[in-house]
Motif scaffolding. Structure first.
Motif, PDB file in Angstrom:
ATOM      1  N   GLY A  57       1.016  -1.271  -0.149  1.00 14.38           N
ATOM      2  CA  GLY A  57      -0.214   0.272  -0.152  1.00 14.38           C
ATOM      3  C   GLY A  57       0.922   1.359  -0.064  1.00 14.38           C
ATOM      4  N   THR A  58       2.151   1.661  -0.111  1.00 12.44           N
ATOM      5  CA  THR A  58       2.948   2.467   0.119  1.00 12.44           C
ATOM      6  C   THR A  58       4.464   2.357  -1.175  1.00 12.44           C
ATOM      7  OG1 THR A  58       3.976   3.511   1.298  1.00 12.44           O
ATOM      8  CG2 THR A  58       3.972   1.435   2.103  1.00 12.44           C
ATOM      9  N   TRP A  59       4.849   2.906  -1.352  1.00 20.52           N
ATOM     10  CA  TRP A  59       6.259   2.568  -2.246  1.00 20.52           C
ATOM     11  C   TRP A  59       7.374   2.494  -1.621  1.00 20.52           C
ATOM     12  CZ3 TRP A  59      10.234   5.806  -0.733  1.00 20.52           C
ATOM     13  CH2 TRP A  59      10.298   6.867  -0.018  1.00 20.52           C
ATOM     14  N   THR A  60       7.396   2.717  -0.229  1.00 18.45           N
ATOM     15  CA  THR A  60       7.993   2.427   1.115  1.00 18.45           C
ATOM     16  C   THR A  60       8.819   1.145   0.856  1.00 18.45           C
ATOM     17  OG1 THR A  60       7.611   3.844   1.826  1.00 18.45           O
ATOM     18  CG2 THR A  60       9.344   2.752   3.340  1.00 18.45           C
ATOM     19  N   ALA A  61       7.739  -0.594   1.014  1.00 16.53           N
ATOM     20  CA  ALA A  61       8.037  -1.785   0.512  1.00 16.53           C
ATOM     21  C   ALA A  61       9.406  -2.351  -0.439  1.00 16.53           C
ATOM     22  CB  ALA A  61       7.304  -2.312   0.759  1.00 16.53           C
ATOM     23  N   PRO A  62       8.562  -1.746  -1.689  1.00 15.97           N
ATOM     24  CA  PRO A  62       9.805  -2.279  -2.940  1.00 15.97           C
ATOM     25  C   PRO A  62      10.679  -1.355  -3.301  1.00 15.97           C
ATOM     26  CG  PRO A  62       7.393  -0.760  -3.371  1.00 15.97           C
ATOM     27  CD  PRO A  62       7.804  -1.026  -2.223  1.00 15.97           C
ATOM     28  N   ALA A  63      11.210  -0.157  -2.207  1.00 19.88           N
ATOM     29  CA  ALA A  63      12.185   0.696  -2.952  1.00 19.88           C
ATOM     30  C   ALA A  63      13.034   0.248  -1.640  1.00 19.88           C
ATOM     31  CB  ALA A  63      11.859   2.276  -1.888  1.00 19.88           C
ATOM     32  N   ILE A  64      12.432  -0.011  -0.310  1.00 19.47           N
ATOM     33  CA  ILE A  64      13.777  -1.354   0.120  1.00 19.47           C
ATOM     34  C   ILE A  64      14.012  -2.243  -0.601  1.00 19.47           C
ATOM     35  CG2 ILE A  64      14.122  -2.445   2.876  1.00 19.47           C
ATOM     36  CD1 ILE A  64      12.099  -0.181   3.853  1.00 19.47           C
ATOM     37  N   ALA A  65      13.229  -2.453  -0.860  1.00 21.39           N
ATOM     38  CA  ALA A  65      13.454  -4.401  -1.736  1.00 21.39           C
ATOM     39  C   ALA A  65      14.170  -3.851  -2.622  1.00 21.39           C
ATOM     40  CB  ALA A  65      12.259  -4.896  -2.073  1.00 21.39           C
ATOM     41  N   HIS A  66      13.876  -2.863  -3.391  1.00 25.45           N
ATOM     42  CA  HIS A  66      15.006  -2.389  -4.422  1.00 25.45           C
ATOM     43  C   HIS A  66      16.778  -2.236  -3.642  1.00 25.45           C
ATOM     44  CE1 HIS A  66      16.730  -0.143  -8.108  1.00 25.45           C
ATOM     45  NE2 HIS A  66      15.780  -0.493  -9.064  1.00 25.45           N
ATOM     46  N   VAL A  67      17.083  -1.261  -3.279  1.00 31.39           N
ATOM     47  CA  VAL A  67      17.924  -0.806  -2.611  1.00 31.39           C
ATOM     48  C   VAL A  67      18.627  -2.155  -1.724  1.00 31.39           C
ATOM     49  CG1 VAL A  67      19.576   0.017  -0.510  1.00 31.39           C
ATOM     50  CG2 VAL A  67      17.485   1.742  -2.014  1.00 31.39           C
ATOM     51  N   GLY A  68      17.521  -3.389  -1.253  1.00 31.05           N
ATOM     52  CA  GLY A  68      18.289  -4.047  -0.928  1.00 31.05           C
ATOM     53  C   GLY A  68      18.624  -4.790  -2.055  1.00 31.05           C
ATOM     54  N   ALA A  69      18.585  -5.320  -3.119  1.00 35.85           N
ATOM     55  CA  ALA A  69      18.868  -5.942  -4.037  1.00 35.85           C
ATOM     56  C   ALA A  69      20.192  -5.189  -4.785  1.00 35.85           C
ATOM     57  CB  ALA A  69      17.434  -6.327  -5.465  1.00 35.85           C
ATOM     58  N   ASP A  70      20.050  -4.129  -5.255  1.00 28.58           N
ATOM     59  CA  ASP A  70      21.071  -3.845  -5.203  1.00 28.58           C
ATOM     60  C   ASP A  70      22.753  -3.851  -4.450  1.00 28.58           C
ATOM     61  OD1 ASP A  70      20.210  -2.604  -7.691  1.00 28.58           O
ATOM     62  OD2 ASP A  70      19.984  -0.775  -6.601  1.00 28.58           O
ATOM     63  N   LEU A  71      21.918  -2.919  -3.502  1.00 31.69           N
ATOM     64  CA  LEU A  71      23.237  -4.068  -2.735  1.00 31.69           C
ATOM     65  C   LEU A  71      23.825  -5.139  -2.615  1.00 31.69           C
ATOM     66  CD1 LEU A  71      21.991  -2.043   1.091  1.00 31.69           C
ATOM     67  CD2 LEU A  71      24.421  -1.600  -0.845  1.00 31.69           C
ATOM     68  N   ALA A  72      22.766  -6.352  -2.771  1.00 32.78           N
ATOM     69  CA  ALA A  72      23.354  -8.246  -3.182  1.00 32.78           C
ATOM     70  C   ALA A  72      23.576  -7.955  -3.842  1.00 32.78           C
ATOM     71  CB  ALA A  72      22.187  -9.081  -2.834  1.00 32.78           C
ATOM     72  N   GLY A  73      23.449  -7.351  -5.234  1.00 32.51           N
ATOM     73  CA  GLY A  73      24.201  -7.698  -6.512  1.00 32.51           C
ATOM     74  C   GLY A  73      25.722  -6.719  -6.736  1.00 32.51           C
ATOM     75  N   TRP A  74      25.532  -5.910  -5.261  1.00 38.40           N
ATOM     76  CA  TRP A  74      27.289  -4.885  -5.806  1.00 38.40           C
ATOM     77  C   TRP A  74      27.450  -5.239  -4.998  1.00 38.40           C
ATOM     78  CZ3 TRP A  74      24.434  -0.166  -4.241  1.00 38.40           C
ATOM     79  CH2 TRP A  74      24.293   0.493  -5.592  1.00 38.40           C
ATOM     80  N   TRP A  75      27.720  -6.990  -4.144  1.00 36.59           N
ATOM     81  CA  TRP A  75      28.355  -7.755  -2.653  1.00 36.59           C
ATOM     82  C   TRP A  75      28.889  -8.577  -3.918  1.00 36.59           C
ATOM     83  CZ3 TRP A  75      30.307  -7.317   2.283  1.00 36.59           C
ATOM     84  CH2 TRP A  75      30.582  -8.547   2.429  1.00 36.59           C
ATOM     85  N   PHE A  76      28.019  -9.109  -4.569  1.00 36.92           N
ATOM     86  CA  PHE A  76      28.186 -10.720  -4.665  1.00 36.92           C
ATOM     87  C   PHE A  76      28.918 -10.512  -6.539  1.00 36.92           C
ATOM     88  CE2 PHE A  76      24.617 -12.272  -2.609  1.00 36.92           C
ATOM     89  CZ  PHE A  76      25.836 -12.916  -2.022  1.00 36.92           C
ATOM     90  N   VAL A  77      29.419  -8.854  -6.841  1.00 38.11           N
ATOM     91  CA  VAL A  77      30.006  -8.894  -8.488  1.00 38.11           C
ATOM     92  C   VAL A  77      31.755  -8.620  -8.037  1.00 38.11           C
ATOM     93  CG1 VAL A  77      30.325  -7.558 -10.121  1.00 38.11           C
ATOM     94  CG2 VAL A  77      27.916  -8.147  -9.500  1.00 38.11           C
TER      95      VAL A  77
END
Length: 77
Positions: A57-77
């Motif tokens: 019901g808000t943009w906060t959850a997908p924003a946090i998920a996007h940041v988490g995915a970016d951080l995880a992607g950078w961690w593994f690259v």
């Protein structure tokens, strides 16, 4: 930008159009960064983030998920 687009599409044609339209925009915005070959993946991620937005019901959850995915992607690259 996606938040404003999502809200406008949702008011205009409903939640389904908002999720699909925002996902297409999300995928298109990533083409210059990653190329056309990742468009299907970015479209799928955009659909998932849009579904998460509807569920939360808000943009906060997908924003946090996007940041988490970016951080995880950078961690593994």
């Amino acid at each position: 930008m996606r938040g404003a687009l999502f809200d406008a599409l949702q008011r205009w044609r409903g939640s389904d159009v908002a999720v699909i339209g925002a996902a297409i925009a999300f995928a298109a915005l990533h083409v210059p960064l990653y190329g056309w070959h990742v468009l299907p993946l970015d479209l799928a991620v955009g659909l998932g983030l849009g579904g998460l937005r509807l569920a939360a019901g808000t943009w906060t959850a997908p924003a946090i998920a996007h940041v988490g995915a970016d951080l995880a992607g950078w961690w593994f690259v």
